[in-house]
Design a protein around this motif. Structure first.
Motif, short mmCIF file in Angstrom:
data_model
loop_
_atom_site.label_atom_id
_atom_site.label_comp_id
_atom_site.label_asym_id
_atom_site.label_seq_id
_atom_site.Cartn_x
_atom_site.Cartn_y
_atom_site.Cartn_z
N GLY A 379 -29.09 65.45 28.69
CA GLY A 379 -28.11 64.48 29.16
C GLY A 379 -26.68 65.01 29.06
N VAL A 380 -26.38 65.70 27.96
CA VAL A 380 -25.05 66.29 27.77
C VAL A 380 -24.79 67.35 28.84
N ILE A 381 -25.78 68.20 29.10
CA ILE A 381 -25.64 69.24 30.13
C ILE A 381 -25.35 68.61 31.49
N CYS A 382 -26.02 67.50 31.78
CA CYS A 382 -25.82 66.79 33.04
C CYS A 382 -24.38 66.31 33.18
N ILE A 383 -23.85 65.70 32.12
CA ILE A 383 -22.48 65.18 32.16
C ILE A 383 -21.46 66.31 32.25
N VAL A 384 -21.69 67.39 31.49
CA VAL A 384 -20.79 68.55 31.54
C VAL A 384 -20.76 69.16 32.94
N SER A 385 -21.92 69.24 33.58
CA SER A 385 -21.98 69.81 34.94
C SER A 385 -21.17 68.96 35.92
N VAL A 386 -21.18 67.64 35.74
CA VAL A 386 -20.39 66.74 36.59
C VAL A 386 -18.90 66.99 36.36
N ILE A 387 -18.51 67.12 35.09
CA ILE A 387 -17.10 67.37 34.75
C ILE A 387 -16.62 68.67 35.39
N VAL A 388 -17.44 69.71 35.30
CA VAL A 388 -17.09 71.01 35.91
C VAL A 388 -16.96 70.88 37.42
N TYR A 389 -17.91 70.17 38.03
CA TYR A 389 -17.90 69.96 39.48
C TYR A 389 -16.63 69.23 39.92
N VAL A 390 -16.30 68.13 39.24
CA VAL A 390 -15.11 67.34 39.58
C VAL A 390 -13.84 68.15 39.35
N TYR A 391 -13.81 68.94 38.27
CA TYR A 391 -12.65 69.77 37.96
C TYR A 391 -12.37 70.77 39.08
N TYR A 392 -13.40 71.48 39.52
CA TYR A 392 -13.20 72.46 40.60
C TYR A 392 -12.86 71.79 41.93
N ASN A 393 -13.40 70.61 42.16
CA ASN A 393 -13.02 69.86 43.36
C ASN A 393 -11.54 69.48 43.33
N HIS A 394 -11.10 69.07 42.15
CA HIS A 394 -9.69 68.67 41.97
C HIS A 394 -8.77 69.88 42.15
N LYS A 395 -9.14 71.02 41.58
CA LYS A 395 -8.34 72.24 41.71
C LYS A 395 -8.26 72.69 43.16
N GLN A 396 -9.39 72.56 43.87
CA GLN A 396 -9.41 72.95 45.28
C GLN A 396 -8.51 72.03 46.11
N ALA A 397 -8.55 70.73 45.80
CA ALA A 397 -7.70 69.77 46.51
C ALA A 397 -6.23 70.06 46.26
N GLU A 398 -5.88 70.48 45.02
CA GLU A 398 -4.49 70.81 44.70
C GLU A 398 -4.02 72.02 45.49
N LYS A 399 -4.91 73.00 45.67
CA LYS A 399 -4.56 74.19 46.45
C LYS A 399 -4.27 73.84 47.89
N VAL A 400 -5.08 72.92 48.43
CA VAL A 400 -4.89 72.49 49.82
C VAL A 400 -3.57 71.75 49.97
N ASP A 401 -3.24 70.89 48.97
CA ASP A 401 -2.01 70.09 49.04
C ASP A 401 -0.76 70.94 48.91
N THR A 402 -0.84 72.01 48.09
CA THR A 402 0.34 72.86 47.84
C THR A 402 0.46 74.02 48.80
N CYS A 403 -0.53 74.17 49.68
CA CYS A 403 -0.51 75.27 50.65
C CYS A 403 0.65 75.08 51.62
N PRO A 404 1.55 76.07 51.76
CA PRO A 404 2.69 75.90 52.67
C PRO A 404 2.26 75.81 54.12
N VAL A 405 2.92 74.98 54.89
CA VAL A 405 2.60 74.81 56.29
C VAL A 405 3.54 75.65 57.13
N ARG A 406 3.01 76.47 58.01
CA ARG A 406 3.81 77.33 58.87
C ARG A 406 3.89 76.70 60.26
#
Length: 409
Positions: A379-406
């Motif tokens: 159960g702990v592994i399951c919850i940790v895997s969700v946290i990791v998944y959400v974290y990387y999704n959030h980081k990816q979204a931040e990269k998209v938001d901060t990407c300069p527009v040309r």
């Protein structure tokens, strides 16, 4: 909920499968009962199940490459015919009272090999038998509902037949259950699948498929999530006989309550997914379901009350079904046409292929740290895997938001 049944081909598929999947559970239950009755060996009992599932780990990517080069409708007819022959050979063996464990294990392995191709082909063909792509998530969810209903009805029916008539009737029943499937497939009217122009090159196809999944980062993360869940979490079901017999001092009926509770939860989850109007929020559903799965089995692991344990088992069924089906729906709806069969084959490898490995692993760990601690760790592994998944999704979204527009001049 039943909007996909408006499609004639899916309706034929659904009704044919409704008979066949119950027959499959008849055979699965009868094989487990017979192997243990003949040998008295828990190892051989586990080996029979292992052999029927492990080919998916190695053959699913191969199946995805091969099926993409041939007509899926014709392939499905051939694969179902081979499955019928396997069921017929097993039925004949038992009818003639030839209780040879080596033959039974060999036929279990053959069943696993056929299933590796059959399940990939069946999932890939789903898009061909639904008239509107908007109904595809509904079709996947209805298919899951059917499978989970059979998970409850099949073993219950097998128990009655085994007690009243003997195991040979279960095997004959499974053999005959393929007739409606083959009839429904022959009655379907599907436009011939356009064959790939390139010759079949398995290694090139495999590499091309991996490159495609890498580029589709959301799909890659979902598949990794599923692989983690199948390897470390879903296998907690393997330990339910220990909960029923040793922890709650029950019997076979107590174990059936645990199985039924998980099955009921899965059906509830599948009905919810079948009622979805679109697959827009499928990512959020997958995250929520994974959290529910992890939390429910942690509470289950330390529960001393049977009612609470069964309730947690029901919730785990809801979470497990929603997690796997939401990923399945995402792959069906987001894959490109020429890559769908390979994408689905990776899904089958991450799901069906990893479960038997996880079952062996979890059996070993439970001997070392105890059953309750093992399930809690899952159960702990399951919850940790969700946290990791959400974290990387959030980081990816931040990269998209901060990407300069040309801007072009």
């Amino acid at each position: 909920m039943f909007k996909a049944l408006k499609s004639r081909n899916f309706k034929l598929f659904f009704y044919g499968q409704s008979v066949s999947v119950i027959g499959t559970w008849l055979q699965k239950t009868a094989v487990s009962w017979m192997v243990y009755s003949i040998t008295g060996s828990v190892f051989l009992l586990g080996l029979a199940t292992f052999l029927s599932m492990i080919p998916s780990l190695f053959l699913a990517p191969l199946a995805g490459s091969i099926i993409g080069h041939y007509d899926r409708h014709k392939s499905m007819i051939i694969l179902q015919s081979l499955a019928m022959l396997q069921a017929g050979a097993l039925a004949l063996l038992i009818y003639l009272k030839i209780y040879n464990i080596n033959y039974i294990l060999a036929l279990s392995l053959i069943q696993g090999i056929i299933n590796s191709f059959d399940m990939t082909c069946r999932q890939t063909m789903m898009v061909d038998i639904v008239d509107s792509k908007e109904d595809l998530p509904n079709a996947v969810a209805l298919n899951s509902t059917l499978t989970n209903f059979a998970r409850i009805a099949g073993p219950a029916l097998a128990g009655i037949i085994l007690h009243q008539y003997g195991e040979d009737i279960c095997f004959i029943g499974n053999f005959l259950s393929y007739i409606p499937v083959l009839v429904s497939l022959l009655l379907m009217k599907i436009e011939p699948h356009i064959k790939a122009t390139n010759k079949l090159k398995m290694l090139d196809d495999f590499i091309e498929g991996l490159e495609y999944v890498k580029k589709e980062t959301e799909m890659a993360k979902m598949l990794l999530m599923l692989m983690c869940s199948s390897l470390f979490v879903i296998s907690f079901n393997t330990l339910m006989p220990v909960f029923a017999k040793d922890i709650f001092s029950g019997n076979a009926q107590t174990f059936s309550w645990f199985e039924s509770a998980a099955g009921i939860g899965s059906i509830v989850s599948a009905i919810y997914l079948a009622n979805l109007k679109s697959a827009v929020n499928i990512n959020k559903i997958m995250v929520s379901a994974s959290l529910l799965l992890g939390c429910s089995i942690i509470i289950l692991s330390y529960s001393d009350n049977l009612i609470i344990a069964l309730f947690c088992m029901t919730l785990s069924g809801v979470g497990m079904m929603a997690q796997t089906s939401s990923i399945n729906i995402y792959i069906h709806t987001q894959s490109t046409v020429n890559m769908r069969s390979r994408s689905i084959s990776y899904y089958m490898m991450a799901y069906q292929g990893m479960i038997p490995v996880g079952s062996l692993l979890i059996g070993y760990v439970s001997h070392a740290i105890g059953t309750r601690n093992t399930v809690a760790l899952q159960g702990v592994i399951c919850i940790v895997s969700v946290i990791v998944y959400v974290y990387y999704n959030h980081k990816q979204a931040e990269k998209v938001d901060t990407c300069p527009v040309r801007y072009k001049d």
